[in-house]
Design an enzyme around this catalytic site. Structure first.
Site, mmCIF file in Angstrom:
data_model
loop_
_atom_site.group_PDB
_atom_site.id
_atom_site.type_symbol
_atom_site.label_atom_id
_atom_site.label_comp_id
_atom_site.label_asym_id
_atom_site.label_seq_id
_atom_site.Cartn_x
_atom_site.Cartn_y
_atom_site.Cartn_z
ATOM 1 N N GLU A 249 0.808 -1.271 -0.043
ATOM 2 C CA GLU A 249 -0.023 -0.131 -0.113
ATOM 3 C C GLU A 249 0.835 1.522 0.093
ATOM 4 O O GLU A 249 0.653 2.143 -0.812
ATOM 5 C CB GLU A 249 -0.763 -0.105 1.236
ATOM 6 N N SER A 251 4.219 1.670 -0.737
ATOM 7 C CA SER A 251 4.863 1.804 -2.017
ATOM 8 C C SER A 251 4.221 2.318 -3.249
ATOM 9 O O SER A 251 4.499 2.975 -4.256
ATOM 10 C CB SER A 251 5.747 0.481 -2.560
ATOM 11 N N CYS A 359 11.049 2.141 9.359
ATOM 12 C CA CYS A 359 10.684 1.580 8.314
ATOM 13 C C CYS A 359 11.578 0.031 8.063
ATOM 14 O O CYS A 359 12.628 0.457 7.606
ATOM 15 C CB CYS A 359 10.062 2.045 7.135
ATOM 16 N N GLU A 368 12.654 -0.071 -5.306
ATOM 17 C CA GLU A 368 11.088 -0.063 -6.370
ATOM 18 C C GLU A 368 10.900 1.476 -6.954
ATOM 19 O O GLU A 368 10.573 1.493 -8.014
ATOM 20 C CB GLU A 368 10.087 -0.463 -5.314
HETATM 21 C C1 HEM Z 1 7.536 4.162 0.171
HETATM 22 C C2 HEM Z 1 6.990 3.178 0.705
HETATM 23 C C3 HEM Z 1 6.901 3.057 2.419
HETATM 24 C C4 HEM Z 1 6.734 4.140 3.410
HETATM 25 C C5 HEM Z 1 6.768 5.546 3.136
HETATM 26 C C6 HEM Z 1 6.906 3.230 4.614
HETATM 27 C C7 HEM Z 1 6.768 4.125 5.618
HETATM 28 C C8 HEM Z 1 7.146 3.549 7.209
HETATM 29 C C9 HEM Z 1 6.795 4.066 8.348
HETATM 30 C C10 HEM Z 1 6.795 5.779 8.569
HETATM 31 C C11 HEM Z 1 7.052 3.434 9.295
HETATM 32 C C12 HEM Z 1 7.160 3.692 10.882
HETATM 33 C C13 HEM Z 1 6.007 3.691 11.611
HETATM 34 C C14 HEM Z 1 6.210 4.091 13.023
HETATM 35 O O1 HEM Z 1 7.133 4.552 13.368
HETATM 36 O O2 HEM Z 1 5.138 3.990 13.738
HETATM 37 C C15 HEM Z 1 7.272 2.072 8.820
HETATM 38 C C16 HEM Z 1 7.335 0.705 9.410
HETATM 39 C C17 HEM Z 1 7.349 -0.246 8.830
HETATM 40 N N1 HEM Z 1 7.480 -0.534 7.530
HETATM 41 FE FE1 HEM Z 1 7.520 0.930 5.783
HETATM 42 N N2 HEM Z 1 7.097 1.982 4.417
HETATM 43 C C18 HEM Z 1 7.301 1.855 3.192
HETATM 44 C C19 HEM Z 1 7.577 0.746 2.524
HETATM 45 C C20 HEM Z 1 7.549 -0.641 3.093
HETATM 46 C C21 HEM Z 1 7.957 -1.949 2.667
HETATM 47 C C22 HEM Z 1 8.286 -1.969 1.000
HETATM 48 C C23 HEM Z 1 7.813 -2.739 3.501
HETATM 49 C C24 HEM Z 1 8.071 -4.425 3.445
HETATM 50 C C25 HEM Z 1 7.623 -5.335 3.886
HETATM 51 C C26 HEM Z 1 7.819 -2.049 4.832
HETATM 52 C C27 HEM Z 1 7.581 -2.670 6.101
HETATM 53 C C28 HEM Z 1 7.426 -2.048 7.326
HETATM 54 C C29 HEM Z 1 7.399 -2.701 8.583
HETATM 55 C C30 HEM Z 1 7.564 -4.155 8.902
HETATM 56 C C31 HEM Z 1 7.401 -1.427 9.588
HETATM 57 C C32 HEM Z 1 7.466 -1.775 11.081
HETATM 58 C C33 HEM Z 1 8.889 -1.576 11.620
HETATM 59 C C34 HEM Z 1 8.674 -1.454 13.044
HETATM 60 O O3 HEM Z 1 7.874 -1.334 14.017
HETATM 61 O O4 HEM Z 1 9.862 -1.986 13.833
HETATM 62 N N3 HEM Z 1 7.379 -0.726 4.476
HETATM 63 N N4 HEM Z 1 7.036 2.236 7.457
#
Ligand code: HEM
Length: 410
Positions: A249, A251, A359, A368
């Site tokens: 969602e 990406s 993230c 990507e």
């Molecule tokens: C442009 C794409 C993306 C954006 C803008 C994004 C943004 C974020 C942000 C802001 C957080 C932090 C949430 C917090 O601190 O409460 C997060 C956490 C996370 N994201 Fe992404 N994300 C992206 C793509 C992805 C992709 C491709 C994956 C692959 C599986 C992913 C997996 C995760 C996971 C597993 C967390 C949790 C990390 C944790 O709690 O330790 N994200 N993401």
């Protein structure tokens, strides 16, 4: 009046989220930027009447991300939920590590970090390039105009995360539909519950199959951990649900909105299209991440102890909202922040959050985006919107900002 802060009716408290200005789909809401300039730690009222702290300055945000006295545990009383649907989705499901504090968060996150190292992700470059080219081939062979969201920006991250996890791509409609239920503002409790149960059941079946018949994929690694007793069955399934959901969602929205921003800035588009330097392309993707900061409802936390932020006392039990967009549009850190400048070094942006919950998928998301933007404009140099930008349905109401659909032609 739903919490202690709301009960203290000492001042007018603005509603959050705040509307974006008409005709400025990329800029953060003006009212939020005003608070950033004048009252960087201020109270805001959420959809359910509860009042929480909005922390808008870059340095304060970064300090909070590293502060272990804050919790992401949505089960804590007073947690600042983005909307009713999100509250429904997290209270109807077991937690994933995104909503766990250390040490549980670290224990589970550690099991999958190996799959997201820059080296492991870089090895996926040829496969991601091929998926991108195949999708563009299909677009070019089909009728126009075409909805870029459906034909390209949703499809590419889905293909990638399915391949990484080892989940059949034929099932993507099923989990895409189910994981987006909780992201809709009007999602009903029963629908969220049904969608969560379907996803968990699906992942449990996939994991069981991987235990007996493992492959070279991330879900097989998770299944092996489950089989060894390092993860409970529920933890393993929720890990799969999180990775499938988080991996497409975000990406997808970033691809479509980034393409739109580049179409609106042809000089910047030309740099992205024409460069043969991976570093230039990487900087461009990071600048788009900064400029658009699509997780626009802000990261949510709850203070576990009394703390002080930017001179403001925040009491234990009070909620905190960290909107990355205001920090990422702060002139002290990003001069002329309102200018999309793909040549600037924006790598210290907070579009991926910061600290222990930063993230996990960011190396994958970066790759990507770099491949998607450049390949699309190289292979379809005349790509353009097939409607007026004012007519596009922007996701003002979603947890993640973007466009619902984006007709393009060439
Ligand atoms: C442009 C794409 C993306 C954006 C803008 C994004 C943004 C974020 C942000 C802001 C957080 C932090 C949430 C917090 O601190 O409460 C997060 C956490 C996370 N994201 Fe992404 N994300 C992206 C793509 C992805 C992709 C491709 C994956 C692959 C599986 C992913 C997996 C995760 C996971 C597993 C967390 C949790 C990390 C944790 O709690 O330790 N994200 N993401």
């Amino acid at each position: 009046m739903t919490n202690a802060l709301a009960a203290a009716q000492d001042e007018a408290v603005p509603d959050f989220p705040m509307p974006r200005a008409a005709g400025c789909p990329f800029a953060p809401p003006p009212e939020m930027m005003k608070l950033h300039a004048e009252k960087p730690v201020s109270k805001v009222r959420l959809w359910d009447g509860s009042v929480h702290w909005l922390v808008t300055r870059y340095d304060d945000q970064r300090a909070l991300y590293g502060d272990q006295r804050l919790s992401v545990d949505t089960g804590q009383p007073g947690f600042p939920f983005s909307n009713e649907a999100f509250r429904n989705s997290v209270t109807q499901a077991p937690p994933s590590f995104l909503n766990m504090d250390d040490p549980d968060h670290a224990r589970i996150r550690r099991m999958v970090t190996g799959a997201f190292t820059i080296k492991r992700i870089e090895a996926l470059r040829p496969a991601i390039q091929k998926m991108t080219d195949d999708l563009i081939d299909a677009m070019l062979a089909g009728p126009k105009p075409v909805d870029l969201v459906e034909a390209f920006s949703l499809a590419l991250p889905s293909l990638v995360i399915c391949a990484l996890l080892g989940v059949p791509y034929e099932d993507h409609d099923f989990f895409q539909e189910n994981s987006s239920v909780g992201l809709r503002r009007d999602a009903k409790r029963e629908d969220v519950r049904a969608a969560t149960i379907s996803q968990l059941t699906y992942l449990q079946d996939q994991l069981d199959a991987k235990v007996t018949n493992p492959g070279e994929d991330l879900l097989s690694d998770i299944a092996a951990r489950m089989d060894a007793g390092d993860l409970t069955r529920q933890e393993a399934s929720m890990l799969g649900v999180l990775l499938l959901g988080a991996g497409h969602e975000t990406s997808a929205n970033m691809i479509a909105l980034g393409v739109l921003a580049l179409l609106e800035h042809p000089d910047q588009l030309a740099i992205v299209r024409d460069t043969d330097d991976q570093k230039v392309l990487a900087d461009a993707a990071d600048e788009l991440l900064r400029y658009l900061t699509i997780v626009h409802m802000g990261q949510r936390r709850l203070a576990l102890e009394d703390i002080e932020v930017g001179g403001q006392a925040i009491r234990a039990g009070e909620g905190i909202i960290i909107p990355g967009a205001t920090g990422n549009w702060e002139a002290d850190h990003f001069p002329e922040p309102e200018r999309l400048d793909v040549t600037r070094n924006a790598r210290r942006h907070m579009a991926f959050g910061f600290g222990i919950h930063q993230c996990l998928g960011q190396p994958l998301a970066r790759l990507e985006l770099q491949i998607a933007y450049q390949t699309l404009f190289r292979r379809i140099p005349t790509l353009r919107l097939a409607t007026d930008i004012e007519k596009l349905p922007f996701k003002d109401d979603g947890l993640v900002y973007g466009v619902y659909e984006m007709p393009v032609t060439w």
